[in-house]
Scaffold this motif. Structure first.
Motif, PDB file in Angstrom:
ATOM      1  N   VAL A  46       0.840  -1.196   0.000  1.00 51.58           N
ATOM      2  CA  VAL A  46       0.000   0.000   0.000  1.00 51.58           C
ATOM      3  C   VAL A  46       0.875   1.247   0.000  1.00 51.58           C
ATOM      4  N   ASP A  47       0.497   2.216  -0.793  1.00 53.02           N
ATOM      5  CA  ASP A  47       1.132   3.534  -0.764  1.00 53.02           C
ATOM      6  C   ASP A  47       0.406   4.339   0.314  1.00 53.02           C
ATOM      7  N   ALA A  48       1.085   4.598   1.416  1.00 56.86           N
ATOM      8  CA  ALA A  48       0.460   5.264   2.558  1.00 56.86           C
ATOM      9  C   ALA A  48      -0.100   6.633   2.188  1.00 56.86           C
ATOM     10  N   GLU A  49       0.555   7.337   1.314  1.00 52.88           N
ATOM     11  CA  GLU A  49       0.107   8.683   0.933  1.00 52.88           C
ATOM     12  C   GLU A  49      -1.220   8.645   0.168  1.00 52.88           C
ATOM     13  N   ARG A  50      -1.394   7.628  -0.678  1.00 55.30           N
ATOM     14  CA  ARG A  50      -2.617   7.527  -1.476  1.00 55.30           C
ATOM     15  C   ARG A  50      -3.661   6.590  -0.861  1.00 55.30           C
ATOM     16  N   GLY A  51      -3.263   5.810   0.123  1.00 55.11           N
ATOM     17  CA  GLY A  51      -4.216   4.969   0.841  1.00 55.11           C
ATOM     18  C   GLY A  51      -4.637   3.697   0.120  1.00 55.11           C
ATOM     19  N   GLY A  52      -3.789   3.144  -0.711  1.00 51.43           N
ATOM     20  CA  GLY A  52      -4.107   1.890  -1.393  1.00 51.43           C
ATOM     21  C   GLY A  52      -2.949   1.428  -2.256  1.00 51.43           C
ATOM     22  N   ARG A  53      -3.117   0.246  -2.824  1.00 50.91           N
ATOM     23  CA  ARG A  53      -2.106  -0.268  -3.744  1.00 50.91           C
ATOM     24  C   ARG A  53      -2.276   0.414  -5.097  1.00 50.91           C
ATOM     25  N   LEU A  54      -1.174   0.643  -5.782  1.00 57.30           N
ATOM     26  CA  LEU A  54      -1.216   1.333  -7.064  1.00 57.30           C
ATOM     27  C   LEU A  54      -1.304   0.338  -8.212  1.00 57.30           C
ATOM     28  N   GLN A  55      -2.117   0.678  -9.178  1.00 57.31           N
ATOM     29  CA  GLN A  55      -2.365  -0.172 -10.345  1.00 57.31           C
ATOM     30  C   GLN A  55      -1.911   0.598 -11.584  1.00 57.31           C
ATOM     31  N   TYR A  56      -1.050  -0.032 -12.378  1.00 60.77           N
ATOM     32  CA  TYR A  56      -0.490   0.605 -13.562  1.00 60.77           C
ATOM     33  C   TYR A  56      -1.054  -0.042 -14.824  1.00 60.77           C
ATOM     34  N   PRO A  57      -1.452   0.780 -15.794  1.00 54.88           N
ATOM     35  CA  PRO A  57      -2.013   0.228 -17.030  1.00 54.88           C
ATOM     36  C   PRO A  57      -0.933  -0.381 -17.920  1.00 54.88           C
ATOM     37  N   ILE A  58      -1.368  -1.238 -18.799  1.00 55.47           N
ATOM     38  CA  ILE A  58      -0.502  -1.787 -19.834  1.00 55.47           C
ATOM     39  C   ILE A  58      -1.133  -1.379 -21.155  1.00 55.47           C
ATOM     40  N   ARG A  59      -0.393  -0.590 -21.936  1.00 58.32           N
ATOM     41  CA  ARG A  59      -0.916  -0.087 -23.206  1.00 58.32           C
ATOM     42  C   ARG A  59      -0.095  -0.641 -24.350  1.00 58.32           C
ATOM     43  N   ASP A  60      -0.769  -1.267 -25.288  1.00 57.37           N
ATOM     44  CA  ASP A  60      -0.106  -1.882 -26.450  1.00 57.37           C
ATOM     45  C   ASP A  60       1.001  -2.828 -26.019  1.00 57.37           C
ATOM     46  N   GLY A  61       0.758  -3.551 -24.912  1.00 55.21           N
ATOM     47  CA  GLY A  61       1.722  -4.532 -24.419  1.00 55.21           C
ATOM     48  C   GLY A  61       2.877  -3.953 -23.620  1.00 55.21           C
ATOM     49  N   ILE A  62       2.836  -2.650 -23.357  1.00 55.32           N
ATOM     50  CA  ILE A  62       3.929  -1.984 -22.649  1.00 55.32           C
ATOM     51  C   ILE A  62       3.429  -1.481 -21.294  1.00 55.32           C
ATOM     52  N   PRO A  63       4.064  -1.913 -20.192  1.00 51.45           N
ATOM     53  CA  PRO A  63       3.669  -1.400 -18.879  1.00 51.45           C
ATOM     54  C   PRO A  63       3.954   0.097 -18.785  1.00 51.45           C
ATOM     55  N   VAL A  64       2.972   0.867 -18.365  1.00 49.39           N
ATOM     56  CA  VAL A  64       3.126   2.317 -18.211  1.00 49.39           C
ATOM     57  C   VAL A  64       3.330   2.597 -16.723  1.00 49.39           C
ATOM     58  N   LEU A  65       4.593   2.683 -16.326  1.00 51.80           N
ATOM     59  CA  LEU A  65       4.931   2.834 -14.908  1.00 51.80           C
ATOM     60  C   LEU A  65       5.157   4.303 -14.554  1.00 51.80           C
ATOM     61  N   LEU A  66       4.135   5.100 -14.812  1.00 48.97           N
ATOM     62  CA  LEU A  66       4.168   6.514 -14.472  1.00 48.97           C
ATOM     63  C   LEU A  66       3.217   6.751 -13.304  1.00 48.97           C
ATOM     64  N   ALA A  67       3.712   7.405 -12.262  1.00 50.75           N
ATOM     65  CA  ALA A  67       2.897   7.636 -11.073  1.00 50.75           C
ATOM     66  C   ALA A  67       1.598   8.365 -11.418  1.00 50.75           C
ATOM     67  N   ASP A  68       1.645   9.298 -12.352  1.00 51.79           N
ATOM     68  CA  ASP A  68       0.446  10.054 -12.725  1.00 51.79           C
ATOM     69  C   ASP A  68      -0.601   9.201 -13.425  1.00 51.79           C
ATOM     70  N   ASP A  69      -0.194   8.082 -14.029  1.00 48.55           N
ATOM     71  CA  ASP A  69      -1.136   7.184 -14.730  1.00 48.55           C
ATOM     72  C   ASP A  69      -1.655   6.065 -13.837  1.00 48.55           C
ATOM     73  N   ALA A  70      -1.128   5.958 -12.629  1.00 45.75           N
ATOM     74  CA  ALA A  70      -1.543   4.886 -11.718  1.00 45.75           C
ATOM     75  C   ALA A  70      -2.902   5.205 -11.104  1.00 45.75           C
ATOM     76  N   SER A  71      -3.694   4.155 -10.919  1.00 44.85           N
ATOM     77  CA  SER A  71      -4.950   4.308 -10.180  1.00 44.85           C
ATOM     78  C   SER A  71      -4.767   3.613  -8.833  1.00 44.85           C
ATOM     79  N   VAL A  72      -5.579   3.993  -7.864  1.00 41.17           N
ATOM     80  CA  VAL A  72      -5.435   3.476  -6.507  1.00 41.17           C
ATOM     81  C   VAL A  72      -6.512   2.433  -6.243  1.00 41.17           C
ATOM     82  N   LEU A  73      -6.084   1.263  -5.778  1.00 47.97           N
ATOM     83  CA  LEU A  73      -7.019   0.218  -5.362  1.00 47.97           C
ATOM     84  C   LEU A  73      -7.277   0.395  -3.876  1.00 47.97           C
ATOM     85  N   PRO A  74      -8.504   0.275  -3.439  1.00 44.24           N
ATOM     86  CA  PRO A  74      -8.790   0.435  -2.011  1.00 44.24           C
ATOM     87  C   PRO A  74      -7.978  -0.557  -1.169  1.00 44.24           C
ATOM     88  N   ALA A  75      -7.508  -0.067  -0.040  1.00 51.00           N
ATOM     89  CA  ALA A  75      -6.700  -0.931   0.852  1.00 51.00           C
ATOM     90  C   ALA A  75      -7.543  -1.967   1.538  1.00 51.00           C
TER      91      ALA A  75
END
Length: 75
Positions: A46-75
């Motif tokens: 869990v990312d304590a600042e955002r309050g959940g685990r971060l989920q990163y998209p995969i676009r065209d087979g490429i993981p997009v590991l940008l903090a701004d593109d991550a969504s937060v999963l509820p803890a």
């Protein structure tokens, strides 16, 4: 248009899988699917600042590991 390509499980070479980390928490990433069934990578802690685990998209087979593109999963 059928977008089956984005729904296939992501295959990452083992050597790359071992070094991929969440850019925010620094933890390992797990394979998962989002609510629509698209492949994503999810941080293992869990990312304590955002309050959940971060989920990163995969676009065209490429993981997009940008903090701004991550969504937060509820803890």
């Amino acid at each position: 248009m059928n977008d089956d390509k984005s729904r296939r499980p992501l295959t990452i070479d083992p050597w790359l899988r071992e070094i991929l980390r969440c850019p925010v928490t620094g933890t390992e990433l797990e394979d998962a699917s989002d609510a629509s069934g698209a492949p994503v990578l999810v941080s293992t802690e869990v990312d304590a600042e955002r309050g959940g685990r971060l989920q990163y998209p995969i676009r065209d087979g490429i993981p997009v590991l940008l903090a701004d593109d991550a969504s937060v999963l509820p803890a």
